[in-house]
Motif scaffolding. Structure first.
Motif, PDB file in Angstrom:
ATOM      1  N   PHE A 261      -1.480  -7.644  -3.954  1.00 18.89           N
ATOM      2  CA  PHE A 261      -0.184  -7.386  -3.329  1.00 18.89           C
ATOM      3  C   PHE A 261      -0.034  -8.225  -2.054  1.00 18.89           C
ATOM      4  CE2 PHE A 261       0.783  -2.764  -4.899  1.00 18.89           C
ATOM      5  CZ  PHE A 261       0.917  -3.257  -6.190  1.00 18.89           C
ATOM      6  N   SER A 262       1.212  -8.510  -1.692  1.00 13.72           N
ATOM      7  CA  SER A 262       1.497  -9.129  -0.397  1.00 13.72           C
ATOM      8  C   SER A 262       1.241  -8.114   0.709  1.00 13.72           C
ATOM      9  CB  SER A 262       2.957  -9.587  -0.344  1.00 13.72           C
ATOM     10  OG  SER A 262       3.823  -8.460  -0.360  1.00 13.72           O
ATOM     11  N   GLY A 263       1.247  -8.596   1.949  1.00 13.52           N
ATOM     12  CA  GLY A 263       1.002  -7.693   3.081  1.00 13.52           C
ATOM     13  C   GLY A 263       1.992  -6.548   3.132  1.00 13.52           C
ATOM     14  N   GLY A 264       3.270  -6.849   2.921  1.00 11.02           N
ATOM     15  CA  GLY A 264       4.283  -5.804   2.968  1.00 11.02           C
ATOM     16  C   GLY A 264       4.148  -4.819   1.832  1.00 11.02           C
ATOM     17  N   MET A 265       3.787  -5.316   0.643  1.00 14.98           N
ATOM     18  CA  MET A 265       3.584  -4.431  -0.504  1.00 14.98           C
ATOM     19  C   MET A 265       2.394  -3.505  -0.263  1.00 14.98           C
ATOM     20  SD  MET A 265       4.310  -7.211  -3.502  1.00 14.98           S
ATOM     21  CE  MET A 265       3.863  -6.162  -4.902  1.00 14.98           C
ATOM     22  N   LYS A 266       1.338  -4.032   0.360  1.00 14.31           N
ATOM     23  CA  LYS A 266       0.187  -3.186   0.663  1.00 14.31           C
ATOM     24  C   LYS A 266       0.564  -2.088   1.657  1.00 14.31           C
ATOM     25  CE  LYS A 266      -3.572  -6.439  -0.296  1.00 14.31           C
ATOM     26  NZ  LYS A 266      -4.627  -7.316   0.274  1.00 14.31           N
ATOM     27  N   GLN A 267       1.411  -2.430   2.639  1.00 12.93           N
ATOM     28  CA  GLN A 267       1.828  -1.406   3.594  1.00 12.93           C
ATOM     29  C   GLN A 267       2.668  -0.334   2.899  1.00 12.93           C
ATOM     30  OE1 GLN A 267      -0.237  -1.707   5.924  1.00 12.93           O
ATOM     31  NE2 GLN A 267       1.063  -1.871   7.719  1.00 12.93           N
ATOM     32  N   ARG A 268       3.550  -0.746   1.973  1.00 11.52           N
ATOM     33  CA  ARG A 268       4.331   0.239   1.234  1.00 11.52           C
ATOM     34  C   ARG A 268       3.428   1.078   0.328  1.00 11.52           C
ATOM     35  NH1 ARG A 268       8.231  -2.670  -2.046  1.00 11.52           N
ATOM     36  NH2 ARG A 268       7.555  -4.681  -1.263  1.00 11.52           N
ATOM     37  N   PHE A 269       2.383   0.439  -0.229  1.00 11.73           N
ATOM     38  CA  PHE A 269       1.424   1.202  -1.019  1.00 11.73           C
ATOM     39  C   PHE A 269       0.707   2.224  -0.132  1.00 11.73           C
ATOM     40  CE2 PHE A 269      -2.877   1.966  -2.572  1.00 11.73           C
ATOM     41  CZ  PHE A 269      -2.616   2.414  -3.857  1.00 11.73           C
ATOM     42  N   GLY A 270       0.409   1.838   1.099  1.00 15.94           N
ATOM     43  CA  GLY A 270      -0.208   2.785   2.031  1.00 15.94           C
ATOM     44  C   GLY A 270       0.672   4.008   2.251  1.00 15.94           C
ATOM     45  N   ILE A 271       1.988   3.799   2.379  1.00 14.20           N
ATOM     46  CA  ILE A 271       2.907   4.924   2.510  1.00 14.20           C
ATOM     47  C   ILE A 271       2.907   5.774   1.241  1.00 14.20           C
ATOM     48  CG2 ILE A 271       5.345   5.561   2.691  1.00 14.20           C
ATOM     49  CD1 ILE A 271       4.174   4.871   5.342  1.00 14.20           C
ATOM     50  N   ALA A 272       2.900   5.107   0.069  1.00 15.29           N
ATOM     51  CA  ALA A 272       2.844   5.853  -1.195  1.00 15.29           C
ATOM     52  C   ALA A 272       1.611   6.742  -1.230  1.00 15.29           C
ATOM     53  CB  ALA A 272       2.838   4.871  -2.374  1.00 15.29           C
ATOM     54  N   GLN A 273       0.506   6.210  -0.765  1.00 15.96           N
ATOM     55  CA  GLN A 273      -0.758   6.950  -0.761  1.00 15.96           C
ATOM     56  C   GLN A 273      -0.669   8.195   0.127  1.00 15.96           C
ATOM     57  OE1 GLN A 273      -4.203   4.514   0.243  1.00 15.96           O
ATOM     58  NE2 GLN A 273      -5.054   6.232   1.384  1.00 15.96           N
ATOM     59  N   VAL A 274      -0.113   8.041   1.338  1.00 20.27           N
ATOM     60  CA  VAL A 274      -0.071   9.183   2.255  1.00 20.27           C
ATOM     61  C   VAL A 274       0.978  10.208   1.834  1.00 20.27           C
ATOM     62  CG1 VAL A 274      -0.914   7.818   4.197  1.00 20.27           C
ATOM     63  CG2 VAL A 274       1.531   8.139   3.921  1.00 20.27           C
ATOM     64  N   LEU A 275       1.932   9.814   0.992  1.00 15.69           N
ATOM     65  CA  LEU A 275       2.954  10.757   0.535  1.00 15.69           C
ATOM     66  C   LEU A 275       2.470  11.673  -0.574  1.00 15.69           C
ATOM     67  CD1 LEU A 275       6.196   8.543   0.463  1.00 15.69           C
ATOM     68  CD2 LEU A 275       5.566  10.280   2.148  1.00 15.69           C
ATOM     69  N   LEU A 276       1.287  11.405  -1.110  1.00 14.47           N
ATOM     70  CA  LEU A 276       0.804  12.174  -2.258  1.00 14.47           C
ATOM     71  C   LEU A 276       0.650  13.665  -1.961  1.00 14.47           C
ATOM     72  CD1 LEU A 276      -1.867   9.718  -3.725  1.00 14.47           C
ATOM     73  CD2 LEU A 276       0.278  10.415  -4.818  1.00 14.47           C
ATOM     74  N   ASN A 277       0.318  14.000  -0.725  1.00 15.92           N
ATOM     75  CA  ASN A 277       0.164  15.420  -0.396  1.00 15.92           C
ATOM     76  C   ASN A 277       1.415  15.987   0.276  1.00 15.92           C
ATOM     77  OD1 ASN A 277      -0.299  13.909   1.949  1.00 15.92           O
ATOM     78  ND2 ASN A 277      -1.506  15.542   2.894  1.00 15.92           N
ATOM     79  N   ARG A 278       2.549  15.274   0.089  1.00 18.42           N
ATOM     80  CA  ARG A 278       3.836  15.702   0.650  1.00 18.42           C
ATOM     81  C   ARG A 278       3.703  16.093   2.129  1.00 18.42           C
ATOM     82  NH1 ARG A 278       7.221  16.025  -3.609  1.00 18.42           N
ATOM     83  NH2 ARG A 278       6.350  16.506  -5.678  1.00 18.42           N
ATOM     84  N   PRO A 279       3.282  15.159   2.976  1.00 14.60           N
ATOM     85  CA  PRO A 279       3.025  15.493   4.380  1.00 14.60           C
ATOM     86  C   PRO A 279       4.310  15.792   5.137  1.00 14.60           C
ATOM     87  CG  PRO A 279       2.901  13.130   4.063  1.00 14.60           C
ATOM     88  CD  PRO A 279       3.056  13.735   2.695  1.00 14.60           C
ATOM     89  N   ARG A 280       4.209  16.631   6.131  1.00 13.80           N
ATOM     90  CA  ARG A 280       5.338  16.917   7.025  1.00 13.80           C
ATOM     91  C   ARG A 280       5.243  16.107   8.313  1.00 13.80           C
ATOM     92  NH1 ARG A 280       4.287  23.107   7.081  1.00 13.80           N
ATOM     93  NH2 ARG A 280       5.621  23.066   8.911  1.00 13.80           N
TER      94      ARG A 280
END
Length: 292
Positions: free
Chosen positions: A135-154
């Motif tokens: 992935f490009s740098g920006g795609m990796k950062q968006r993947f990082g957000i996808a990862q942290v959203l898995l537990n539906r954080p508040r």
């Protein structure tokens, strides 16, 4: 939903005082933590994320005493550090499935539904079969957000996420954060003023481990309305102008002249014109006052 931080202090063993009586509050939406490199932003982020203990102070999120109940916060926390590693030769979909298992999502059907949801939110559904390491740098950062959203954080903590991204990737990433911030509290650290202006409904300026001010970007700009003055001068006159005026910033023009922005409550001299204040002016003014 609210984050409350009171009188937080942290001094490292080498004597560096990273945080000094830091107090701030954040509700739903996004709070931009703005400061130069070395200001203490990452220390504050790691402390809120329960990755290190402060010397003193308190942190509360939705009634949870974060410092004494870290496990309760972690159940509703998403943390994206400045850099994070990825496993080689794993697709985005498979890696998210692995992380979902680690987060305790046991049912395959639930994982599949949740993974599809976070990939859609982060605009990565079309590349879900691709290896994340490519992935490009920006795609990796968006993947990082996808990862942290898995537990539906508040509560989401995002540390310097746009550093090194090209303008197009930066916009895509910021759009993702905008979507996520509607129903969550996001603490977003950056040294890029534009990120805060484009994204945050609240901002705090951190310099030398101290919070210099916290308010909405629009309020910060309104507070210096009518006090920003601009003048073009030559290079030779710049040193004298720096002695006589409170210069916030200067830029060289194509004709080799220098455009200076000055803070003053009234017109500071001949040939100055009043200009619309910018968030960058607020930031540079706070930096100067922080050094005084």
């Amino acid at each position: 939903m609210s984050l409350e931080i009171a009188n937080l202090n942290k001094t490292y063993k080498n004597g560096v005082r990273a945080l000094e009586n830091v107090s701030l509050s954040a509700g739903s939406g996004m709070l931009g933590l703005l400061g130069p490199n070395g200001a203490g932003k990452s220390t504050l982020m790691r402390t809120i994320a329960t990755l290190q203990q402060p010397d003193s102070g308190n942190i509360f999120f939705d009634g949870i005493d974060v410092l004494s109940q870290p496990l309760q916060l972690r159940r509703m926390l998403g943390y994206l550090p400045q850099s994070f590693g990825v496993y080689p030769r794993m697709s985005a979909e498979n890696m998210l499935n692995y992380f979902a298992l680690l987060k305790g999502i046991a049912e395959r059907r639930d994982r599949k539904r949740l993974i599809a949801e976070v990939l859609e939110i982060t605009h990565l559904a079309d590349v879900r079969k691709d290896w994340v390491e490519n992935f490009s740098g920006g795609m990796k950062q968006r993947f990082g957000i996808a990862q942290v959203l898995l537990n539906r954080p508040r509560l989401l903590i995002v540390d310097e996420p746009t550093a090194g991204l090209d303008p197009a990737e930066r916009n895509r990433f910021l759009n993702v954060l905008r979507e996520v911030s509607v129903k969550n509290t996001i603490l977003f650290s950056t040294h890029i003023v534009e990120d805060v202006k484009d994204l945050c409904n609240e901002m705090a300026i951190l310099v030398g481990g101290r919070i210099l001010q916290q308010l909405a970007p629009s309020e910060a700009i309104a507070a210096i309305q009518g006090k920003i003055w601009v003048k073009n001068t030559d290079r030779q006159s710049l040193p004298q102008m720096e002695k006589n005026h409170q210069i916030l910033s200067s830029r060289f023009n194509p004709d080799d002249s220098v455009s200076v922005r000055v803070f003053a409550t009234e017109i500071p001299g001949p040939d100055f014109r009043n200009d619309m204040p910018q968030l960058e002016d607020v930031y540079f003014l706070a930096l100067q006052r922080g050094k005084a």
